[in-house]
Design an enzyme around this catalytic site. Structure first.
Site, PDB file in Angstrom:
ATOM      1  N   ASP A 228       0.831  -1.203   0.000  1.00 39.09           N
ATOM      2  CA  ASP A 228       0.000   0.000   0.000  1.00 39.09           C
ATOM      3  C   ASP A 228       0.868   1.258   0.000  1.00 39.09           C
ATOM      4  O   ASP A 228       1.718   1.431   0.863  1.00 39.09           O
ATOM      5  CB  ASP A 228      -0.911  -0.003   1.232  1.00 39.09           C
ATOM      6  CG  ASP A 228      -2.289   0.509   0.909  1.00 39.09           C
ATOM      7  OD1 ASP A 228      -2.408   1.728   0.694  1.00 39.09           O
ATOM      8  OD2 ASP A 228      -3.234  -0.293   0.845  1.00 39.09           O
TER       9      ASP A 228
ATOM     10  N   SER B 276      -6.327   3.969  -1.622  1.00 36.47           N
ATOM     11  CA  SER B 276      -6.421   2.551  -1.270  1.00 36.47           C
ATOM     12  C   SER B 276      -7.782   1.960  -1.620  1.00 36.47           C
ATOM     13  O   SER B 276      -7.878   0.828  -2.103  1.00 36.47           O
ATOM     14  CB  SER B 276      -6.140   2.358   0.224  1.00 36.47           C
ATOM     15  OG  SER B 276      -4.837   2.795   0.535  1.00 36.47           O
TER      16      SER B 276
ATOM     17  N   ARG C  39     -13.745   5.689   6.723  1.00 32.62           N
ATOM     18  CA  ARG C  39     -13.554   6.694   7.770  1.00 32.62           C
ATOM     19  C   ARG C  39     -14.837   7.471   8.082  1.00 32.62           C
ATOM     20  O   ARG C  39     -14.809   8.429   8.847  1.00 32.62           O
ATOM     21  CB  ARG C  39     -12.422   7.655   7.396  1.00 32.62           C
ATOM     22  CG  ARG C  39     -11.052   6.998   7.431  1.00 32.62           C
ATOM     23  CD  ARG C  39      -9.931   8.014   7.312  1.00 32.62           C
ATOM     24  NE  ARG C  39      -8.627   7.376   7.365  1.00 32.62           N
ATOM     25  CZ  ARG C  39      -7.970   7.068   8.475  1.00 32.62           C
ATOM     26  NH1 ARG C  39      -8.524   7.347   9.655  1.00 32.62           N
ATOM     27  NH2 ARG C  39      -6.785   6.497   8.420  1.00 32.62           N
TER      28      ARG C  39
ATOM     29  N   LYS D 174      -5.883  -1.568   6.964  1.00 28.92           N
ATOM     30  CA  LYS D 174      -6.183  -1.939   5.575  1.00 28.92           C
ATOM     31  C   LYS D 174      -7.065  -3.177   5.474  1.00 28.92           C
ATOM     32  O   LYS D 174      -7.240  -3.723   4.381  1.00 28.92           O
ATOM     33  CB  LYS D 174      -4.883  -2.161   4.791  1.00 28.92           C
ATOM     34  CG  LYS D 174      -3.964  -0.945   4.739  1.00 28.92           C
ATOM     35  CD  LYS D 174      -4.598   0.249   4.024  1.00 28.92           C
ATOM     36  CE  LYS D 174      -3.681   1.453   4.027  1.00 28.92           C
ATOM     37  NZ  LYS D 174      -4.268   2.615   3.322  1.00 28.92           N
TER      38      LYS D 174
ATOM     39  N   HIS E 113       1.981   8.944   5.080  1.00 26.29           N
ATOM     40  CA  HIS E 113       1.049  10.035   5.389  1.00 26.29           C
ATOM     41  C   HIS E 113       1.545  10.921   6.529  1.00 26.29           C
ATOM     42  O   HIS E 113       1.040  12.037   6.688  1.00 26.29           O
ATOM     43  CB  HIS E 113      -0.319   9.472   5.763  1.00 26.29           C
ATOM     44  CG  HIS E 113      -1.165   9.122   4.582  1.00 26.29           C
ATOM     45  ND1 HIS E 113      -1.399   9.992   3.547  1.00 26.29           N
ATOM     46  CD2 HIS E 113      -1.854   7.992   4.275  1.00 26.29           C
ATOM     47  CE1 HIS E 113      -2.186   9.422   2.656  1.00 26.29           C
ATOM     48  NE2 HIS E 113      -2.472   8.207   3.066  1.00 26.29           N
TER      49      HIS E 113
END
Length: 509
Positions: A13, A63, A264, A335, A404
């Site tokens: 990822d 993702s 999220r 993930k 990130h």
């Protein structure tokens, strides 16, 4: 293939292909396994952004999008594209779910609240969708409109919030109605790892007016910067006028969540919609507004959805199951939804013969503090289960999640950890005569600073690598392609027919 000769898809990822060494955690890391595999086995690059994955031109991948295209074997037109098209062709303003909610709030004398990520990053939301909702409210004569602005700093530069705040305030001024009621960093409002104490702070700011205070959205951001917080981490701040909150979410109000990406969005949504809720104590007067989800965040969330899910049939998981192959989906918490829900085309239900294994992500505030994350535990779980399955689909989250943070040295450590773990996976598969496909899903860790050396925390539009490792492909070559071609390539390796719904093609020459 059989459990004795497994086929494994390893998704790295946030592992993209970048030419520059500066700011490139992948190029700067010590990756002996990766380097060896690239020199020996067939490899190519895959497009993973823009129109190649169903996004607008020039829009970076992510993702969710990556795993959808990987699992579907076709270009999946993303919610960003669908909703943006609806705004442009006018059908957005005729959406029955949105109109019903807004009209009811006006008719009953209640307010309309709009909450979501204030950004044009296009990963979880887009500011243009918020502006369309504001315009729709005006068309329906609802002028009591309040925005709860979640700040980004991950899918866009880390201290860019004032640009979006100014754009929003200009829009409100032009319209002549509406106000910002709260400003909250996404760290709090958009947690997905059951750190309910974060969600609770966002909820209490919106419902009870609890939190830091500021006289304007601009001041809320500036005060956050003075505290040393970047956009993502700005603490929940209530906008006040004459010492009182501009607005609080009340029973009977309408609340539209304009994020379109589910993972999220779920926790904060459940805090408003679940009658039986155990995430945190909602207080003496929890609000139950007329809640609208812009897209479907989860089938079990009881709330109307403005843009319902697309039905994807004959995904890779469907095909493998129909042919009686046992498959394992494996990832750590960050993930897990991607190798299950998203890889299966936005479907929670598992296929017959599909097992899932979740490895908890470490409980740290940010992953630069533990760049190894749970990669070694994921690898241990893989080795413990390799004998049981025909196909294993797994994800290493480190390059993306540590990327990130903008911490280059931590990202280098993350990449080196993944390289170590990848070596263990490949060794075990080759020892059993199996095949490993190693693919990125979008870029991130390969481009972590700009030309001036300032940290970049967002994804990139760079292509991603694909390697195929195993005697079955020795001496073969791979053509360039896009993420939609990975599932057809897997079916080709397995000798299984590709269903007509898959528009991707095998990468094997």
């Amino acid at each position: 293939m059989s459990p004795n000769t497994p086929l494994v898809l390893v998704i790295l990822d946030g592992w993209g292909c970048g030419d520059r060494v500066e700011g490139n955690a992948i190029a700067q890391a010590d990756t002996p396994n990766w380097n060896r595999y690239r020199s020996v086995w067939p490899r190519t690059v895959l497009k993973c952004s823009g129109e190649d994955v169903g996004l607008p031109p020039g829009q970076m991948g992510n993702s969710e999008v990556g795993h959808l295209n990987l699992g579907a074997g076709r270009i999946v037109y993303q919610d960003l594209t669908r909703i943006t098209r609806a705004v442009r062709d006018g059908s957005f303003f005729e959406n029955a779910v949105l109109r019903t909610s807004i009209e009811a709030s006006r008719r009953n004398g209640h307010a309309l609240h709009l909450m979501g990520l204030l950004s044009d990053g296009g990963v979880h939301s887009h500011i243009s969708h918020l502006f369309a909702l504001l315009e729709l409210a005006g068309r329906l004569d609802q002028r009591s409109v309040y925005v709860h602005a979640f700040l980004d700093g991950r899918d866009v530069p880390p201290a860019n919030a004032l640009e979006y705040v100014e754009a929003l305030e200009d829009k409100l001024k032009t319209l002549g109605y509406g106000a910002v009621a709260s400003v909250i960093g996404r760290y709090y409002a958009m947690d997905r790892d059951r750190r309910w104490e974060r969600t609770a702070r966002a909820y209490r700011a919106m419902v009870y007016g609890e939190g830091l205070r500021a006289s304007s959205a601009r001041q809320a951001v500036e005060k956050g910067y003075e505290r040393g917080e970047t956009d993502e981490f700005i603490q929940p701040t209530v906008i006040v006028r004459d010492g009182r909150p501009v607005a609080q979410v009340r029973d009977g109000d309408a609340l539209v969540f304009f994020n379109f990406r589910p993972d999220r969005a779920r926790q904060i949504t459940r805090s408003f919609t679940d009658a039986e809720f155990g995430g945190f104590e909602r207080g003496p007067a929890p609000a139950f507004p007329d809640f609208v989800c812009l897209t479907q965040y989860d089938r079990t969330i009881v709330a109307p959805v403005a843009f319902g899910p697309q039905e994807l049939t004959n995904t890779l998981g469907n095909v493998l199951s129909r042919h009686g192959l046992r498959q394992l989906r494996l990832a750590e918490t960050e993930k897990y939804a991607h190798v299950t829900f998203f890889f299966n085309g936005g479907v929670e239900q598992r296929d017959p013969g599909e097992d899932r294994l979740l490895i908890p992500s470490p409980k740290v505030p940010t992953y630069d503090l533990k760049p190894e994350m749970s990669a070694r535990e994921v690898t241990d779980a893989f080795l413990a289960n390799i004998e049981k399955y025909d196909i294993i689909i797994m994800n290493y989250a480190n390059p993306d999640m540590v990327g990130h943070t903008g911490d280059l040295s931590a990202a280098i450590k993350a990449v080196e950890t993944v390289d170590e773990c990848l070596g263990r996976v490949v060794e075990a598969v080759l020892a059993r005569g199996g095949t490993v496909l190693v693919s990125g899903d979008h870029g991130n860790a390969e481009h972590m600073c700009d030309a001036e050396g300032c940290p970049l925390t967002a994804h990139t539009c760079n292509p991603v690598p694909l390697l195929i490792i195993g005697e079955a492909v020795a001496g073969r070559s791979l053509r360039p392609g896009s993420l939609q071609d990975v599932a057809p390539t897997i079916l080709d390796l397995l000798g299984l027919p590709k269903p007509p719904e898959m528009t991707g093609t095998s990468l094997l020459s």
